[in-house]
Scaffold this motif. Structure first.
Motif, mmCIF file in Angstrom:
data_model
loop_
_atom_site.group_PDB
_atom_site.id
_atom_site.type_symbol
_atom_site.label_atom_id
_atom_site.label_comp_id
_atom_site.label_asym_id
_atom_site.label_seq_id
_atom_site.Cartn_x
_atom_site.Cartn_y
_atom_site.Cartn_z
ATOM 1 N N LEU A 209 1.192 -1.259 -0.096
ATOM 2 C CA LEU A 209 -0.455 0.130 0.123
ATOM 3 C C LEU A 209 1.386 1.462 0.079
ATOM 4 O O LEU A 209 0.742 2.159 -0.793
ATOM 5 N N ILE A 210 2.116 1.201 0.499
ATOM 6 C CA ILE A 210 2.702 2.572 0.914
ATOM 7 C C ILE A 210 3.795 2.957 -0.014
ATOM 8 O O ILE A 210 3.700 3.554 -0.851
ATOM 9 N N GLY A 211 4.108 0.873 -0.293
ATOM 10 C CA GLY A 211 5.695 1.276 -1.211
ATOM 11 C C GLY A 211 4.759 1.632 -2.846
ATOM 12 O O GLY A 211 5.758 2.511 -3.746
ATOM 13 N N SER A 212 3.534 1.083 -3.247
ATOM 14 C CA SER A 212 2.967 1.620 -4.306
ATOM 15 C C SER A 212 2.818 2.647 -4.603
ATOM 16 O O SER A 212 2.702 3.808 -5.395
ATOM 17 N N GLY A 213 2.363 3.405 -3.810
ATOM 18 C CA GLY A 213 2.363 5.241 -3.546
ATOM 19 C C GLY A 213 3.048 6.156 -3.685
ATOM 20 O O GLY A 213 3.572 6.675 -4.391
ATOM 21 N N VAL A 214 4.232 5.120 -3.217
ATOM 22 C CA VAL A 214 5.860 6.380 -3.075
ATOM 23 C C VAL A 214 5.849 5.700 -4.746
ATOM 24 O O VAL A 214 7.190 6.449 -4.699
ATOM 25 N N ALA A 215 6.148 4.731 -4.959
ATOM 26 C CA ALA A 215 6.630 4.387 -6.380
ATOM 27 C C ALA A 215 6.143 5.552 -7.488
ATOM 28 O O ALA A 215 6.613 5.648 -8.485
ATOM 29 N N LEU B 29 8.464 8.202 -7.683
ATOM 30 C CA LEU B 29 9.327 7.631 -8.602
ATOM 31 C C LEU B 29 8.915 7.577 -9.690
ATOM 32 O O LEU B 29 9.156 7.432 -10.998
ATOM 33 N N ARG B 30 7.609 7.903 -9.942
ATOM 34 C CA ARG B 30 7.095 8.211 -10.987
ATOM 35 C C ARG B 30 7.092 7.288 -11.895
ATOM 36 O O ARG B 30 7.004 7.841 -12.827
ATOM 37 N N LEU B 31 6.359 6.188 -11.264
ATOM 38 C CA LEU B 31 6.996 4.927 -11.869
ATOM 39 C C LEU B 31 5.260 4.925 -12.800
ATOM 40 O O LEU B 31 4.374 5.301 -12.122
ATOM 41 N N PRO B 32 5.162 3.810 -14.153
ATOM 42 C CA PRO B 32 4.546 4.207 -14.950
ATOM 43 C C PRO B 32 3.033 3.029 -14.023
ATOM 44 O O PRO B 32 3.948 1.959 -13.155
ATOM 45 N N VAL B 33 2.011 3.390 -14.042
ATOM 46 C CA VAL B 33 1.022 2.243 -13.022
ATOM 47 C C VAL B 33 0.974 0.556 -13.067
ATOM 48 O O VAL B 33 0.870 -0.067 -12.465
ATOM 49 N N VAL B 34 1.419 0.286 -14.695
ATOM 50 C CA VAL B 34 1.481 -0.841 -15.121
ATOM 51 C C VAL B 34 2.846 -1.615 -14.056
ATOM 52 O O VAL B 34 2.432 -2.415 -13.683
ATOM 53 N N TYR B 35 4.003 -0.723 -14.317
ATOM 54 C CA TYR B 35 4.856 -1.465 -13.711
ATOM 55 C C TYR B 35 4.952 -1.635 -12.179
ATOM 56 O O TYR B 35 5.467 -2.271 -11.781
ATOM 57 N N VAL B 36 4.361 -0.458 -10.812
ATOM 58 C CA VAL B 36 4.032 -0.850 -9.757
ATOM 59 C C VAL B 36 2.423 -2.111 -9.930
ATOM 60 O O VAL B 36 2.948 -2.975 -8.307
#
Length: 194
Positions: free
Chosen positions: A160-166, A170-177
């Motif tokens: 939950l927290i890591g996805s928000g941070v990413a 980090l501006r990672l694409p949603v699909v990567y997260v």
């Protein structure tokens, strides 16, 4: 639970329910998700909290407008293919009509100080609705993970927290997260079964 939905529910009534949801869908996706949740879980019992969260997660993986996909999925669960169409049309009809009317109205009043002030108030209210929606979707995930043990609870909180941070920093694409979260969970599950 969803296979035993009320068979007396007519397509007309289903359309009416989703039309009313569409009329209330001010505030964007977070607000709409909260309205859908309250309707399908609390009011009609068509889905459990766990089913709702899983279906919403499934719609997040798909490209496109997630609430539209979610509406179709719920409609299909409730009344098959006809339910999917009825729910989608019911949800979108008020939005389409309102968008057309508001576009005409806004173009005439966009420079008005009153209009600018009103828009400033709408943004924080929408953010608040989004935060409420995030809490309501996260709650069953955390509860279910806690029932499975401390390790799963820790993993759920990290995701939950890591996805928000990413996504945010980090501006990672949603699909990567989403793929990364799925892989981490699969690895944890495989490790647990060893």
């Amino acid at each position: 639970m969803t296979d035993s939905c009320d068979k007396s529910l007519s397509l007309f009534k289903l359309f009416g329910i989703w039309f009313l949801l569409g009329l209330q869908s001010f505030g964007g996706g977070g607000a709409m998700l909260t309205l859908i949740r309250r309707t399908v879980i609390e009011r009609y019992g068509w889905l459990t909290e766990e089913e709702f969260t899983r279906d919403w997660a499934l719609c997040q993986v798909c490209p496109g407008i997630n609430l539209t996909a979610f509406t179709i999925l719920i409609g299909r669960r409730i009344a098959g293919g006809a339910g999917a169409v009825v729910c989608l049309v019911g949800l979108l009809l008020p939005s389409v009509a309102c968008t057309i009317l508001l576009t005409v109205w806004y173009s005439a009043l966009r420079e008005s100080p009153l209009m600018k002030s009103a828009l400033k108030a709408i943004v924080p209210a929408s953010v608040g609705l989004g935060l409420l929606s995030a809490y309501e979707v996260a709650r069953p995930v955390v509860r279910e993970s806690a029932l499975e043990g401390r390790g799963w609870l820790f993993l759920a909180l990290v995701l939950l927290i890591g996805s928000g941070v990413a996504l945010f920093w980090l501006r990672l694409p949603v699909v990567y997260v989403l793929i990364g979260a799925g892989c981490l969970s699969a690895l944890a599950s495989a490790r647990r079964s060893l």
